[in-house]
Scaffold this motif. Sequence first.
Motif, PDB file in Angstrom:
ATOM      1  N   LYS A  55       0.834  -1.199   0.000  1.00 58.02           N
ATOM      2  CA  LYS A  55       0.000   0.000   0.000  1.00 58.02           C
ATOM      3  C   LYS A  55       0.869   1.249   0.000  1.00 58.02           C
ATOM      4  O   LYS A  55       0.572   2.217  -0.704  1.00 58.02           O
ATOM      5  CB  LYS A  55      -0.927   0.014   1.215  1.00 58.02           C
ATOM      6  CG  LYS A  55      -2.085  -0.940   1.108  1.00 58.02           C
ATOM      7  CD  LYS A  55      -2.958  -0.841   2.344  1.00 58.02           C
ATOM      8  CE  LYS A  55      -4.138  -1.770   2.256  1.00 58.02           C
ATOM      9  NZ  LYS A  55      -5.000  -1.655   3.449  1.00 58.02           N
ATOM     10  N   LEU A  56       1.947   1.220   0.769  1.00 56.42           N
ATOM     11  CA  LEU A  56       2.858   2.355   0.812  1.00 56.42           C
ATOM     12  C   LEU A  56       3.510   2.561  -0.552  1.00 56.42           C
ATOM     13  O   LEU A  56       3.582   3.682  -1.051  1.00 56.42           O
ATOM     14  CB  LEU A  56       3.925   2.125   1.890  1.00 56.42           C
ATOM     15  CG  LEU A  56       4.939   3.232   2.073  1.00 56.42           C
ATOM     16  CD1 LEU A  56       4.260   4.483   2.613  1.00 56.42           C
ATOM     17  CD2 LEU A  56       6.043   2.781   3.013  1.00 56.42           C
ATOM     18  N   GLY A  57       3.974   1.484  -1.164  1.00 59.38           N
ATOM     19  CA  GLY A  57       4.612   1.574  -2.475  1.00 59.38           C
ATOM     20  C   GLY A  57       3.668   2.019  -3.572  1.00 59.38           C
ATOM     21  O   GLY A  57       4.079   2.671  -4.533  1.00 59.38           O
ATOM     22  N   LEU A  58       2.408   1.690  -3.431  1.00 56.97           N
ATOM     23  CA  LEU A  58       1.403   2.072  -4.426  1.00 56.97           C
ATOM     24  C   LEU A  58       0.717   3.399  -4.089  1.00 56.97           C
ATOM     25  O   LEU A  58      -0.211   3.807  -4.771  1.00 56.97           O
ATOM     26  CB  LEU A  58       0.344   0.967  -4.549  1.00 56.97           C
ATOM     27  CG  LEU A  58       0.861  -0.367  -5.099  1.00 56.97           C
ATOM     28  CD1 LEU A  58      -0.216  -1.439  -4.970  1.00 56.97           C
ATOM     29  CD2 LEU A  58       1.303  -0.213  -6.544  1.00 56.97           C
ATOM     30  N   SER A  59       1.159   4.034  -3.016  1.00 56.04           N
ATOM     31  CA  SER A  59       0.607   5.314  -2.552  1.00 56.04           C
ATOM     32  C   SER A  59      -0.889   5.228  -2.271  1.00 56.04           C
ATOM     33  O   SER A  59      -1.653   6.132  -2.579  1.00 56.04           O
ATOM     34  CB  SER A  59       0.873   6.428  -3.576  1.00 56.04           C
ATOM     35  OG  SER A  59       2.252   6.586  -3.764  1.00 56.04           O
ATOM     36  N   ILE A  60      -1.306   4.127  -1.663  1.00 57.61           N
ATOM     37  CA  ILE A  60      -2.694   3.964  -1.247  1.00 57.61           C
ATOM     38  C   ILE A  60      -2.811   4.495   0.170  1.00 57.61           C
ATOM     39  O   ILE A  60      -2.026   4.133   1.044  1.00 57.61           O
ATOM     40  CB  ILE A  60      -3.130   2.484  -1.312  1.00 57.61           C
ATOM     41  CG1 ILE A  60      -3.064   1.988  -2.745  1.00 57.61           C
ATOM     42  CG2 ILE A  60      -4.522   2.306  -0.725  1.00 57.61           C
ATOM     43  CD1 ILE A  60      -3.314   0.508  -2.904  1.00 57.61           C
ATOM     44  N   ASP A  61      -3.788   5.365   0.394  1.00 60.72           N
ATOM     45  CA  ASP A  61      -3.972   5.991   1.699  1.00 60.72           C
ATOM     46  C   ASP A  61      -4.274   4.929   2.752  1.00 60.72           C
ATOM     47  O   ASP A  61      -5.270   4.212   2.654  1.00 60.72           O
ATOM     48  CB  ASP A  61      -5.097   7.015   1.630  1.00 60.72           C
ATOM     49  CG  ASP A  61      -5.235   7.812   2.915  1.00 60.72           C
ATOM     50  OD1 ASP A  61      -4.308   7.770   3.751  1.00 60.72           O
ATOM     51  OD2 ASP A  61      -6.268   8.471   3.080  1.00 60.72           O
TER      52      ASP A  61
END
Length: 105
Positions: free
Chosen positions: A70-76
Amino acid sequence: MAGYMSSKKTMEINPENPIMEELRKRADADKNDKSVKDLVLLLFETALLTSGFSLDEPNTFGNRIHRMMKLGLSIDEDGPEADAEMPPLEEADADAEGSKMEEVD
């Protein structure tokens, strides 16, 4: 006697590896950075798995991978689709009985 004959396992870290250098920089910049803690634990747990060991809490490992994705994909992380069952990083000292997988015959 068998304990003395078996070799001890040692994890060696190359301090000149670019991953280790970047982790060191980020840890020095912010000692409480959750992503650095996750990455260090992922590095250790991945080393355990690739060396043939099993993890005590595989669900926590999986949740940590999902959090990093999620962090790598910039998901909140705080968005409506954030997983409410994601364990905190400091859960390592919690009761291990609740996280063990059910044994199947």
